[in-house]
Scaffold this motif. Structure first.
Motif: not given
Length: 121
Positions: A69-95
Motif C-alpha cells: 500500500t502506498i500513501s503520503r503525508d503532505i505535511a511531512k513531505n513524505s511518501g510511504y510504502l507499506q509492505m505486508n506478508n513479505l516473502n523472499p521474492e520481495d528481496t530487492a533494493v527499493y527506490y
C-alpha cells in the motif's frame, strides 16, 4: 529540485511487514507523482506503484496490490510504502522516485539512494 531519502529497509522473516519511507527535502514536494520501484540482483528495475501527490490517488502493480500500500503525508513531505506478508521474492533494493508519472523509470527525474529489503529465514 527534489532530494529523496528512503529509510525503513532491513532484514525480516517471511510473513513480516515493513514500512518504507521516502522523505523529500528542499521544501514542498513539487513533482506530480512519487513512485516506488525495486530492483533485485540480476533483474531489471521493477515498478511497484505510485501516488499522485495531490489529491493522493494511488496505483499499485497488480501482482503486489494485495500486500503493498502506498500513501503520503503532505505535511511531512513524505511518501510511504507499506509492505505486508513479505516473502523472499520481495528481496530487492527499493527506490522512491519523483517525476511525471507512469510505469517507466525514465519518466522520473529524481531518485533516492535506495534501501535494501531482505526477506529470509
Amino acid at each position: 529540485q527534489e532530494q529523496l531519502v528512503e529509510s525503513g529497509g532491513g532484514l525480516v522473516e517471511p510473513g513480516s511487514s515493513l514500512r518504507l519511507s521516502c522523505a523529500a527535502s528542499g521544501g514542498t514536494f513539487s513533482m506530480p507523482f512519487m513512485a516506488w520501484f525495486r530492483q533485485a540482483p540480476g533483474k531489471e528495475r521493477e515498478f511497484v506503484g505510485l501516488i499522485k501527490w495531490s489529491p493522493g490517488n494511488t496505483y499499485t502493480n497488480d501482482f503486489l496490490k494485495d500486500r503493498f500500500t502506498i500513501s503520503r503525508d503532505i505535511a511531512k513531505n513524505s511518501g510511504y510504502l507499506q509492505m505486508n506478508n513479505l516473502n523472499p521474492e520481495d528481496t530487492a533494493v527499493y527506490y522512491c522516485a519523483a517525476g511525471s508519472g507512469g510505469l517507466d523509470p525514465q519518466r522520473y527525474t529524481f531518485w533516492g539512494q535506495g534501501t535494501q529489503v531482505t526477506v529470509s529465514t
